[in-house]
Write a protein that holds these residues in place. Sequence first.
Motif, PDB file in Angstrom:
ATOM      1  N   GLN A 208      11.961   0.521   3.565  1.00  0.00           N
ATOM      2  CA  GLN A 208      11.437   1.552   2.671  1.00  0.00           C
ATOM      3  C   GLN A 208      10.040   1.981   3.107  1.00  0.00           C
TER       4      GLN A 208
ATOM      5  N   ARG B 107       6.318   3.228   2.104  1.00  0.00           N
ATOM      6  CA  ARG B 107       5.491   2.842   0.960  1.00  0.00           C
ATOM      7  C   ARG B 107       5.491   3.960  -0.083  1.00  0.00           C
TER       8      ARG B 107
ATOM      9  N   GLU C 186      -4.983  -1.365  -7.325  1.00  0.00           N
ATOM     10  CA  GLU C 186      -4.609  -0.562  -6.161  1.00  0.00           C
ATOM     11  C   GLU C 186      -5.662  -0.746  -5.064  1.00  0.00           C
TER      12      GLU C 186
ATOM     13  N   THR D  44       0.596  -1.125  -4.887  1.00  0.00           N
ATOM     14  CA  THR D  44       1.613  -0.316  -4.219  1.00  0.00           C
ATOM     15  C   THR D  44       2.247  -1.075  -3.065  1.00  0.00           C
ATOM     16  N   ALA D  45       1.439  -1.750  -2.263  1.00  0.00           N
ATOM     17  CA  ALA D  45       1.977  -2.520  -1.139  1.00  0.00           C
ATOM     18  C   ALA D  45       2.857  -3.668  -1.634  1.00  0.00           C
TER      19      ALA D  45
ATOM     20  N   ALA E  40       6.222  -2.314  -2.794  1.00  0.00           N
ATOM     21  CA  ALA E  40       7.101  -1.973  -1.668  1.00  0.00           C
ATOM     22  C   ALA E  40       7.777  -3.229  -1.121  1.00  0.00           C
ATOM     23  N   ARG E  41       7.028  -4.317  -0.967  1.00  0.00           N
ATOM     24  CA  ARG E  41       7.632  -5.569  -0.488  1.00  0.00           C
ATOM     25  C   ARG E  41       8.673  -6.078  -1.482  1.00  0.00           C
TER      26      ARG E  41
ATOM     27  N   THR F 226      11.985  -3.901  -1.497  1.00  0.00           N
ATOM     28  CA  THR F 226      12.878  -4.133  -0.356  1.00  0.00           C
ATOM     29  C   THR F 226      13.582  -5.481  -0.484  1.00  0.00           C
TER      30      THR F 226
ATOM     31  N   PRO G 141       5.310  -5.311   7.807  1.00  0.00           N
ATOM     32  CA  PRO G 141       5.261  -3.877   8.080  1.00  0.00           C
ATOM     33  C   PRO G 141       5.908  -3.561   9.425  1.00  0.00           C
TER      34      PRO G 141
ATOM     35  N   HIS H 262       6.402   0.603   7.227  1.00  0.00           N
ATOM     36  CA  HIS H 262       7.437   0.494   6.216  1.00  0.00           C
ATOM     37  C   HIS H 262       7.536  -0.967   5.792  1.00  0.00           C
ATOM     38  N   ALA H 263       7.859  -1.179   4.536  1.00  0.00           N
ATOM     39  CA  ALA H 263       8.222  -2.513   4.090  1.00  0.00           C
ATOM     40  C   ALA H 263       9.680  -2.765   4.459  1.00  0.00           C
TER      41      ALA H 263
END
Length: 281
Positions: free
Chosen positions: A121, A123, A149, A153-154, A157-158, A161, A209, A215-216
Amino acid sequence: MNDPWLDVWLIRRQEPAAGHGPLAVAELDERERARADRFLNPRGRLLYLSAHIGLRRILARYTGAPPDAIRFTREPCPVCGGPHGRPELAETPPRIRFSLSHSGGLVLVAVAASAVGADLQARPSPATVEACLTALHPVERAELERLPEPGRTAAFARLWTRKEAYLKGTGAGLCRGAASAYLGEGTGDGTEDGSAERPPGWTVIDMGPVGDRPHAAAVAVRGAPAGPVVPRPLPPSFLWAGAARPGEVRSDERREIPVRGRAGAAAPGTGRVFANGPGPR
């Protein structure tokens, strides 16, 4: 499984540039070619072709079959019993399991001896994260809400996924609900105050990444394959018509990929590993 293993492959979308050979479109079946032709966005079409040509060529090296001879089916959905469960090889029993994910010009393919799911995915925006928080497991939501933040957000994303990889591996997908399993940052053994237990018998690995615009990525596999497990990049020529099929992945190489050691402990070059119990053998 007596000797569990997990391989992960990374493919970049074939870009229309000088020096690139034509894609091996003839190796796809009629349904795949028809779907590719329905794409209005040229880059979307190229990503789809790269993903499905790459998947066939990877599986060809594990099965010994020509890429264009590989046939796919779907398991029954574990939630409703419909014919839209996890994709698998049309053989009884399947010798290997696989999972495919693609996003933003990248393709991730996981191949394993047992049920497996992969997800990739880009981010998301902070607004997307906020909109999705209510769909998460309550403990996952609490973990994210404690983060400022851009860390939130990071972390989301992890987490997402991992969640998609696990749900794809089970064959249920998101129809089982994103809140149905805990895949957050805690120990996952239920011993922490307010923590939750991870799905038993599964190992979930952050791939870290990947790509120029990170991308995660994550892979979930039933059982306990050992690390390190890292995405192995394949060159553009892997997708070309007339190239060795697939010469960059020797048939005797699969068992040489380093997937030995203790599951649940990240080895050098491996993303963070989450496991709850050793899982089935």
